[in-house]
Design a protein around this motif. Structure first.
Motif, PDB file in Angstrom:
ATOM      1  N   ARG A 193       7.856   2.710  -2.643  1.00 32.42           N
ATOM      2  CA  ARG A 193       8.036   1.903  -3.861  1.00 32.42           C
ATOM      3  C   ARG A 193       6.692   1.630  -4.537  1.00 32.42           C
ATOM      4  O   ARG A 193       6.533   1.855  -5.726  1.00 32.42           O
ATOM      5  CB  ARG A 193       8.753   0.599  -3.548  1.00 32.42           C
ATOM      6  CG  ARG A 193       8.893  -0.328  -4.765  1.00 32.42           C
ATOM      7  CD  ARG A 193       9.666  -1.579  -4.454  1.00 32.42           C
ATOM      8  NE  ARG A 193      11.050  -1.308  -4.133  1.00 32.42           N
ATOM      9  CZ  ARG A 193      11.999  -1.058  -5.030  1.00 32.42           C
ATOM     10  NH1 ARG A 193      11.702  -1.041  -6.309  1.00 32.42           N
ATOM     11  NH2 ARG A 193      13.226  -0.816  -4.657  1.00 32.42           N
ATOM     12  N   SER A 194       5.716   1.178  -3.771  1.00 37.62           N
ATOM     13  CA  SER A 194       4.388   0.881  -4.337  1.00 37.62           C
ATOM     14  C   SER A 194       3.723   2.142  -4.882  1.00 37.62           C
ATOM     15  O   SER A 194       3.109   2.114  -5.951  1.00 37.62           O
ATOM     16  CB  SER A 194       3.487   0.243  -3.288  1.00 37.62           C
ATOM     17  OG  SER A 194       3.972  -1.012  -2.911  1.00 37.62           O
ATOM     18  N   ASP A 195       3.841   3.228  -4.139  1.00 36.59           N
ATOM     19  CA  ASP A 195       3.237   4.482  -4.595  1.00 36.59           C
ATOM     20  C   ASP A 195       3.897   4.979  -5.877  1.00 36.59           C
ATOM     21  O   ASP A 195       3.216   5.443  -6.792  1.00 36.59           O
ATOM     22  CB  ASP A 195       3.343   5.556  -3.508  1.00 36.59           C
ATOM     23  CG  ASP A 195       2.411   5.303  -2.344  1.00 36.59           C
ATOM     24  OD1 ASP A 195       1.447   4.511  -2.484  1.00 36.59           O
ATOM     25  OD2 ASP A 195       2.642   5.910  -1.285  1.00 36.59           O
ATOM     26  N   PHE A 196       5.227   4.879  -5.958  1.00 34.17           N
ATOM     27  CA  PHE A 196       5.927   5.300  -7.173  1.00 34.17           C
ATOM     28  C   PHE A 196       5.461   4.457  -8.357  1.00 34.17           C
ATOM     29  O   PHE A 196       5.170   4.982  -9.437  1.00 34.17           O
ATOM     30  CB  PHE A 196       7.450   5.174  -6.992  1.00 34.17           C
ATOM     31  CG  PHE A 196       8.229   5.752  -8.134  1.00 34.17           C
ATOM     32  CD1 PHE A 196       8.723   7.039  -8.059  1.00 34.17           C
ATOM     33  CD2 PHE A 196       8.464   5.021  -9.288  1.00 34.17           C
ATOM     34  CE1 PHE A 196       9.434   7.587  -9.119  1.00 34.17           C
ATOM     35  CE2 PHE A 196       9.176   5.547 -10.348  1.00 34.17           C
ATOM     36  CZ  PHE A 196       9.668   6.841 -10.273  1.00 34.17           C
ATOM     37  N   GLU A 197       5.396   3.148  -8.167  1.00 34.38           N
ATOM     38  CA  GLU A 197       4.959   2.266  -9.249  1.00 34.38           C
ATOM     39  C   GLU A 197       3.524   2.564  -9.672  1.00 34.38           C
ATOM     40  O   GLU A 197       3.211   2.545 -10.866  1.00 34.38           O
ATOM     41  CB  GLU A 197       5.130   0.804  -8.836  1.00 34.38           C
ATOM     42  CG  GLU A 197       6.598   0.404  -8.769  1.00 34.38           C
ATOM     43  CD  GLU A 197       6.831  -1.000  -8.242  1.00 34.38           C
ATOM     44  OE1 GLU A 197       5.853  -1.701  -7.879  1.00 34.38           O
ATOM     45  OE2 GLU A 197       8.011  -1.403  -8.185  1.00 34.38           O
ATOM     46  N   ALA A 198       2.654   2.868  -8.725  1.00 29.47           N
ATOM     47  CA  ALA A 198       1.273   3.218  -9.062  1.00 29.47           C
ATOM     48  C   ALA A 198       1.215   4.529  -9.836  1.00 29.47           C
ATOM     49  O   ALA A 198       0.414   4.680 -10.761  1.00 29.47           O
ATOM     50  CB  ALA A 198       0.427   3.317  -7.796  1.00 29.47           C
ATOM     51  N   GLY A 212       4.149   3.809 -13.116  1.00 30.25           N
ATOM     52  CA  GLY A 212       4.079   2.582 -13.889  1.00 30.25           C
ATOM     53  C   GLY A 212       5.421   1.894 -14.077  1.00 30.25           C
ATOM     54  O   GLY A 212       5.595   1.104 -15.008  1.00 30.25           O
ATOM     55  N   GLU A 213       6.370   2.162 -13.193  1.00 30.70           N
ATOM     56  CA  GLU A 213       7.699   1.544 -13.246  1.00 30.70           C
ATOM     57  C   GLU A 213       8.296   1.586 -11.847  1.00 30.70           C
ATOM     58  O   GLU A 213       7.857   2.372 -11.007  1.00 30.70           O
ATOM     59  CB  GLU A 213       8.604   2.304 -14.219  1.00 30.70           C
ATOM     60  CG  GLU A 213       8.870   3.738 -13.788  1.00 30.70           C
ATOM     61  CD  GLU A 213       9.725   4.504 -14.791  1.00 30.70           C
ATOM     62  OE1 GLU A 213      10.964   4.466 -14.648  1.00 30.70           O
ATOM     63  OE2 GLU A 213       9.140   5.137 -15.682  1.00 30.70           O
ATOM     64  N   PRO A 214       9.312   0.760 -11.590  1.00 31.10           N
ATOM     65  CA  PRO A 214       9.952   0.835 -10.277  1.00 31.10           C
ATOM     66  C   PRO A 214      10.771   2.112 -10.145  1.00 31.10           C
ATOM     67  O   PRO A 214      11.265   2.649 -11.143  1.00 31.10           O
ATOM     68  CB  PRO A 214      10.858  -0.400 -10.224  1.00 31.10           C
ATOM     69  CG  PRO A 214      10.816  -1.034 -11.553  1.00 31.10           C
ATOM     70  CD  PRO A 214       9.810  -0.325 -12.400  1.00 31.10           C
ATOM     71  N   PRO A 215      10.927   2.601  -8.914  1.00 29.01           N
ATOM     72  CA  PRO A 215      11.695   3.837  -8.728  1.00 29.01           C
ATOM     73  C   PRO A 215      13.195   3.599  -8.855  1.00 29.01           C
ATOM     74  O   PRO A 215      13.688   2.511  -8.580  1.00 29.01           O
ATOM     75  CB  PRO A 215      11.338   4.253  -7.298  1.00 29.01           C
ATOM     76  CG  PRO A 215      11.010   2.969  -6.609  1.00 29.01           C
ATOM     77  CD  PRO A 215      10.380   2.085  -7.658  1.00 29.01           C
TER      78      PRO A 215
END
Length: 140
Positions: free
Chosen positions: A97-102, A105-108
């Motif tokens: 989740r954190s990696d996707f957001e980084a 720039g949005e939640p997965p």
């Protein structure tokens, strides 16, 4: 040696863990919408909303986010770099989740696919990788 995942001609990696996510395709750029339509016509499958890859790179530092040179809907996070740890068994733990957001720039959205990939089609090199168990756990 010549691989550089930020360049079309060098978009190869000896190790990739690929995660595919669902999402709202209405936000695609015109280019990505056309690529999705082309993928559907050629393969019967739409371009995934988003693809996050964990990769080994020889040119980028760990934690670098690389945007795919063909579509912005594929992002790669470098988790290993260079030759120092070749021929060793390595383990990694990531917060998807954190990696996707980084990376995006949005939640997965929903995770709909997982793949393992070793490729050298762009550089015409040779690579071999061994993959161990891939375990997905709920966030705590």
């Amino acid at each position: 040696r010549d691989a550089d995942m930020a360049q079309k001609h060098g978009d190869d990696s000896p190790v990739r863990v690929v995660l595919v996510f669902e999402g709202d395709r209405s936000v695609f750029s015109a280019k990505d919408a056309m690529l999705s339509e082309l993928a559907l016509a050629l393969t019967g499958e739409e371009l995934p909303y988003a693809t996050l890859m964990y990769v080994w790179s020889n040119k980028r530092k760990p934690e670098t986010v690389i945007v795919n040179p063909r579509t912005s809907r594929i992002r790669k996070i470098v988790v290993e770099s260079g030759p120092d740890n070749l021929n060793m068994w390595l383990s990694y733990r990531r917060n998807i989740r954190s990696d996707f957001e980084a990376a995006f720039g949005e939640p997965p959205g929903a995770l709909v696919g997982v793949a393992l990939m070793t490729d050298t089609d762009n550089t015409q090199a040779s690579a071999r990788a061994w993959y161990g168990p891939v375990t997905l756990e709920a966030a705590q």
